[in-house]
Structure formats: structure tokens, C-alpha cells
Write a protein that holds these residues in place. Structure first.
Motif, PDB file in Angstrom:
ATOM      1  N   GLY A 106       0.829  -1.194   0.000  1.00 27.02           N
ATOM      2  CA  GLY A 106       0.000   0.000   0.000  1.00 27.02           C
ATOM      3  C   GLY A 106       0.865   1.246   0.000  1.00 27.02           C
ATOM      4  O   GLY A 106       1.661   1.491  -0.917  1.00 27.02           O
ATOM      5  N   ALA A 107       0.742   2.033   1.067  1.00 30.41           N
ATOM      6  CA  ALA A 107       1.471   3.303   1.149  1.00 30.41           C
ATOM      7  C   ALA A 107       2.992   3.143   1.089  1.00 30.41           C
ATOM      8  O   ALA A 107       3.666   3.927   0.411  1.00 30.41           O
ATOM      9  CB  ALA A 107       1.055   4.044   2.421  1.00 30.41           C
TER      10      ALA A 107
ATOM     11  N   SER B 129      -3.478  -0.055   2.753  1.00 32.03           N
ATOM     12  CA  SER B 129      -2.742  -0.415   3.964  1.00 32.03           C
ATOM     13  C   SER B 129      -3.688  -0.678   5.132  1.00 32.03           C
ATOM     14  O   SER B 129      -3.449  -1.562   5.956  1.00 32.03           O
ATOM     15  CB  SER B 129      -1.749   0.695   4.339  1.00 32.03           C
ATOM     16  OG  SER B 129      -0.697   0.761   3.401  1.00 32.03           O
TER      17      SER B 129
ATOM     18  N   ALA C 201      -3.991   4.413  -1.576  1.00 29.43           N
ATOM     19  CA  ALA C 201      -2.850   3.681  -1.031  1.00 29.43           C
ATOM     20  C   ALA C 201      -2.983   3.527   0.476  1.00 29.43           C
ATOM     21  O   ALA C 201      -2.679   2.462   1.037  1.00 29.43           O
ATOM     22  CB  ALA C 201      -1.548   4.397  -1.381  1.00 29.43           C
ATOM     23  N   ARG C 202      -3.464   4.581   1.151  1.00 33.40           N
ATOM     24  CA  ARG C 202      -3.640   4.488   2.605  1.00 33.40           C
ATOM     25  C   ARG C 202      -4.717   3.473   2.967  1.00 33.40           C
ATOM     26  O   ARG C 202      -4.575   2.706   3.928  1.00 33.40           O
ATOM     27  CB  ARG C 202      -3.982   5.860   3.182  1.00 33.40           C
ATOM     28  CG  ARG C 202      -2.794   6.822   3.233  1.00 33.40           C
ATOM     29  CD  ARG C 202      -3.101   8.017   4.113  1.00 33.40           C
ATOM     30  NE  ARG C 202      -4.103   8.880   3.522  1.00 33.40           N
ATOM     31  CZ  ARG C 202      -3.841   9.900   2.705  1.00 33.40           C
ATOM     32  NH1 ARG C 202      -2.577  10.180   2.379  1.00 33.40           N
ATOM     33  NH2 ARG C 202      -4.818  10.649   2.223  1.00 33.40           N
TER      34      ARG C 202
ATOM     35  N   ALA D 190       4.028   2.621  -2.512  1.00 33.14           N
ATOM     36  CA  ALA D 190       3.790   3.852  -3.272  1.00 33.14           C
ATOM     37  C   ALA D 190       4.905   4.867  -3.006  1.00 33.14           C
ATOM     38  O   ALA D 190       5.383   5.542  -3.932  1.00 33.14           O
ATOM     39  CB  ALA D 190       2.432   4.443  -2.892  1.00 33.14           C
ATOM     40  N   TRP D 191       5.334   4.964  -1.750  1.00 37.29           N
ATOM     41  CA  TRP D 191       6.436   5.876  -1.413  1.00 37.29           C
ATOM     42  C   TRP D 191       7.733   5.430  -2.088  1.00 37.29           C
ATOM     43  O   TRP D 191       8.471   6.238  -2.651  1.00 37.29           O
ATOM     44  CB  TRP D 191       6.620   5.915   0.091  1.00 37.29           C
ATOM     45  CG  TRP D 191       7.870   6.644   0.517  1.00 37.29           C
ATOM     46  CD1 TRP D 191       8.057   7.989   0.624  1.00 37.29           C
ATOM     47  CD2 TRP D 191       9.126   6.037   0.845  1.00 37.29           C
ATOM     48  NE1 TRP D 191       9.342   8.270   1.017  1.00 37.29           N
ATOM     49  CE2 TRP D 191      10.031   7.088   1.152  1.00 37.29           C
ATOM     50  CE3 TRP D 191       9.579   4.726   0.916  1.00 37.29           C
ATOM     51  CZ2 TRP D 191      11.343   6.849   1.530  1.00 37.29           C
ATOM     52  CZ3 TRP D 191      10.888   4.481   1.294  1.00 37.29           C
ATOM     53  CH2 TRP D 191      11.753   5.540   1.586  1.00 37.29           C
TER      54      TRP D 191
ATOM     55  N   GLU E  33      -3.255   8.767  -3.404  1.00 31.30           N
ATOM     56  CA  GLU E  33      -2.699   8.756  -2.047  1.00 31.30           C
ATOM     57  C   GLU E  33      -3.705   8.197  -1.046  1.00 31.30           C
ATOM     58  O   GLU E  33      -3.352   7.383  -0.176  1.00 31.30           O
ATOM     59  CB  GLU E  33      -2.286  10.166  -1.626  1.00 31.30           C
ATOM     60  CG  GLU E  33      -1.130  10.755  -2.418  1.00 31.30           C
ATOM     61  CD  GLU E  33      -1.533  11.204  -3.822  1.00 31.30           C
ATOM     62  OE1 GLU E  33      -2.762  11.384  -4.071  1.00 31.30           O
ATOM     63  OE2 GLU E  33      -0.639  11.383  -4.667  1.00 31.30           O
ATOM     64  N   GLN E  34      -4.967   8.611  -1.158  1.00 33.93           N
ATOM     65  CA  GLN E  34      -6.002   8.086  -0.269  1.00 33.93           C
ATOM     66  C   GLN E  34      -6.204   6.590  -0.489  1.00 33.93           C
ATOM     67  O   GLN E  34      -6.368   5.826   0.467  1.00 33.93           O
ATOM     68  CB  GLN E  34      -7.323   8.832  -0.523  1.00 33.93           C
ATOM     69  CG  GLN E  34      -7.336  10.284  -0.090  1.00 33.93           C
ATOM     70  CD  GLN E  34      -8.600  11.005  -0.536  1.00 33.93           C
ATOM     71  OE1 GLN E  34      -9.076  10.816  -1.670  1.00 33.93           O
ATOM     72  NE2 GLN E  34      -9.157  11.822   0.338  1.00 33.93           N
TER      73      GLN E  34
END
Length: 426
Positions: free
Chosen positions: A169-170, A272, A268-269, A173-174, A265-266
Motif C-alpha cells: 500500500g502506502a 494499507s 494507497a492508505r 507507493a512511497w 494517495e487516499q
């Protein structure tokens, strides 16, 4: 090579006269095999983070992406029957360590792939290489721990593996914001090689004393597939896990974007959040199953309630019930993990010599279902024209509604076997 307390020279932990095992060795078994499943889970979902990059670089459609991602599950599924034979013959330590080398090769092939064919071949090889990670963990735990603890221990394994769902997830992505998917794939190849070495040199031996000829082993496999309990449990379990995995590892991102209107971004969060919720759900379900059995609710019934709860959550999502997204998708993760209890149900239905094959037989059906769902969802979405890479809300809701109908039918079939399930000895 460590070979302490081999199961071939001692009674199994599940037997009434099981010897006292070294506590440190037991927890080493739990930790090492759980880490192996974590590696497997990262590979399952990594295409969720890779998807936008693969679409942009390779020009893939939704159907292409679904097919590509599902090759992991196809390889995983096709390897299950031979993996079960290997587990019951050579034991989980040696079987998993050697097969992981195929995943290393697959990750390297994926990292260097010039096009769709090589990407698909890499995913297929990765699926074969990690195909035994869950089965090996369950078999090793069933040998080193009493079967009464299996629901909780299976939940712990799934929870640790669920960290992989969080990672894709996040965190992924990072990572992809400052490097590319090929570099990440090289890193996963190195991680997998390290995991194979850890298994080979640090995991204690467990099982692998079987001396049956291949024909006898295949008869045992057939015995699993025609077992009444297996046939009653499998339809709902394969749909629960197959649909959850296909959505969690690929299609949830598109759903959150196209239906709920979330930003990358939302999304990906929330991916997670699903991973963390799955981890918590696995541990809680295992703990609750043991305590509820003492109160008179069978493991069979509790597993059925959990998988039925997953159907309810999907209906709420389809209906657009105005609940906080974090709460809704956390519930999706919690109830989506409930199918893991089916492994504990089946472990009680077969002798120790068949547990490896029973586990991999269930996993075979789950991953065939996941393969079909990932491909099928992509094909159905492509029936609607995409605008700017987005599909109409109607397309997603049509797919989800059809999958719910299948699950309801399987839940009815499962419920018909409840009385028989309640008679299984704890």
C-alpha cells in the motif's frame, strides 16, 4: 543444516502422547515459516503498486493487467498438488527452501522483462516458487504444536503475512516515488534468496519421513479431493479467499478510484488499512475460535459466520452505505481474512500424513478462483469504455454484484453441512 527434533523420530505434536517440545524451537518454527509467508504475500500484491507504471510503460489494458497479475495465482495453483506430495515426502523446510529459488529466478525475469510475455512468465515462475509457503507453515505448525492451537496459530501466520498487504500500500507507493518497479523487483529477488537461506540453515526439521511410493501418495491426494468435509467447505472458502485476494492484490485500487472517487494517495492508505485489518482479523478469529468452541460454538460454524460476514460487508460497499471509508474497508479486511479458518477445519478432518496434501488442495482451489476472478474482473470492466483510464461506476458494481451472488449460493451449501461440522472433535 539444522535438523533438531525431527518429526520422523518423534510422535507428532497432535497425538495424545506428544513429547514435550523445546519452546524456543517451536517459536523459531513459527517465526521463520511466517516470514516465508510474508515474502509470498508481498509478491501477491506488488502489482497493485506496479499497475500504473506498467500501464504507462507497457500500454496494458485492464484485461492485460488482470491476466498478467493472475499468472502468479495460476503458477501457484498448478504447483499445489506436486507441492503437497513434496511436503509430505520431504518436509516443509527443505521443500520451501528449494522452491523459493524458482521465485528468485521469476523476480529477476520480471525485473528484466522487455514486454508482456516475459512479465507473465516471471509472474508464473514466482507463483510456482512461493506456492508452498502457506502449506509449509501450516504443516510445520501442525507437527510442532497441538492441533487445538491451530486456529490461533494459522491466524498469527496470516497476520504476519498480512504485513505484505500493508507493504504494497502506502510504503510501496512511497518507494516507487523515488525508484522504479524494476529496481524493486531486483530487491525482492534478493529478499527471497535470503529467505531461502534462512529456511535451509535455521529452520528445524519437521516431517518428511514419508516413504510412500508416488502411486500411494496420489491415492492419498484423491482421498482428500473426495472427502465429504472437503467438498462441503471448499466452495465458500475458495470464493471468500479468491475474491478477497483478487480485489486486495489488484482491483481495489481501481474501485477506490472509479467508484469512491479517492485520490491515489487516499487509495494507497486504504489499501494499507485493509492489510492491517486483515492482520488483526486473522489473530482475533483464531483466538475467538478457540474460546467460542469451549462455549459450544463449533469451529465449522464460526468459520461460516465469518465468511458470511464478508458477504454482508460487500453488500454494504455496493449499496454505498454512508460509513467512514476507514471503517468500511477495515471491515472488508477483517471479514475477508475469515476463510483462513477453513484450513484449521480441514486439519482436523485428515490424519497427519495427509495434512500437507489437504492444505495444498484447498490452496489449489483458492488460487484457481483468484486467477479466474482477476482475469474475469478485467474482462468485464473492458466491456465498458474507459475514459482517461477510468471505468464507469456501473462496471465495477456489476462485477461485485455477480461475485456476491456466487458467494451467497456457496454459503447456503456450507450451511447445509453445519450439523455435521459441529460433530468434529476439537
Amino acid at each position: 543444516m539444522t535438523s533438531a527434533n525431527p518429526a520422523s523420530s518423534a510422535a507428532p505434536a497432535s497425538s495424545a502422547a506428544a513429547p514435550s517440545r523445546d519452546t524456543g524451537m517451536r517459536w523459531r518454527v513459527l517465526c521463520i515459516f511466517s516470514l516465508g509467508f510474508l515474502v509470498s504475500y508481498i509478491f501477491r500484491g506488488v502489482n497493485l503498486g506496479f499497475a500504473p507504471h506498467l500501464i504507462r510503460e507497457m500500454g496494458l489494458s485492464a484485461a492485460d493487467l488482470g491476466l498478467l497479475t493472475s499468472f502468479y495465482f495460476l503458477g501457484f495453483a498448478c504447483a499445489q498438488i506436486p507441492a503437497g506430495l513434496l511436503l509430505d515426502r520431504f518436509g516443509p523446510r527443505r521443500t520451501e527452501a528449494v522452491l523459493l529459488l524458482a521465485a528468485v529466478a521469476g523476480a529477476l525475469m520480471f525485473a528484466r522483462a522487455p514486454g508482456m510475455a516475459a512479465l507473465a512468465a516471471g509472474r508464473l515462475l514466482i507463483g510456482i516458487g512461493v506456492s508452498v509457503c502457506l502449506g509449509a507453515a501450516i504443516q510445520a505448525l501442525s507437527i510442532w504444536f497441538p492441533l487445538s492451537r491451530m486456529p490461533l496459530l494459522n491466524g498469527v501466520v496470516m497476520a504476519i503475512g498480512g504485513l505484505g498487504a500493508v507493504v504494497v500500500g502506502a510504503p510501496l507507493a512511497w518507494l516507487l516515488s523515488w525508484t522504479d518497479w524494476r529496481t524493486v523487483s531486483y530487491g525482492l529477488a534478493g529478499l527471497t534468496l535470503a529467505m531461502a537461506a534462512l529456511l535451509w540453515f535455521a529452520a528445524p526439521e519437521a516431517g518428511g519421513a514419508g516413504k510412500q511410493r508416488l502411486a500411494e501418495q496420489l491415492r492419498g491426494t484423491w482421498q482428500v479431493f473426495r472427502n465429504g468435509r472437503f467438498l462441503r467447505v471448499v466452495p465458500l472458502a475458495l470464493l471468500n479467499q479468491g475474491i478477497f485476494l483478487s480485489v486486495q492484490t489488484l482491483w481495489v485500487g481501481a474501485f477506490l478510484r472509479d467508484v469512491a472517487g479517492h485520490s491515489p494517495e487516499q487509495s494507497a492508505r486504504l489499501v494499507s488499512v485493509i492489510g492491517f485489518a486483515m492482520m488483526g482479523g486473522c489473530v482475533f478469529a483464531g483466538w475467538a475460535a478457540r474460546h467460542l468452541e469451549r462455549a459450544g460454538l463449533s469451529l465449522y460454524a464460526f468459520a461460516g459466520l465469518g465468511m458470511s460476514g464478508f458477504i454482508v460487508v460487500q453488500c454494504l460497499i455496493i449499496a454505498g452505505v454512508p460509513l467512514p471509508p476507514v471503517l468500511m474497508w477495515a471491515a472488508y479486511g477483517v471479514f475477508g481474512s475469515s476463510g483462513i479458518l477453513a484450513y484449521a477445519v480441514l486439519a482436523r478432518s485428515f490424519p497427519e500424513a495427509l495434512i500437507g496434501r489437504a492444505t495444498t488442495a484447498l490452496t489449489l482451489t483458492v488460487f484457481l478462483a483468484t486467477f479466474a476472478c482477476q482475469v474475469g474482473v478485467g474482462m468485464v470492466l473492458d466491456l465498458w469504455p474507459a475514459t482517461g483510464g477510468r471505468y464507469p461506476k456501473t462496471a465495477h458494481l456489476t462485477v461485485w454484484s455477480g461475485l456476491v451472488v456466487l458467494q451467497v449460493a456457496a454459503a447456503v451449501w456450507y450451511a447445509l453441512g453445519r450439523k455435521r461440522g459441529a460433530q468434529v472433535a476439537a
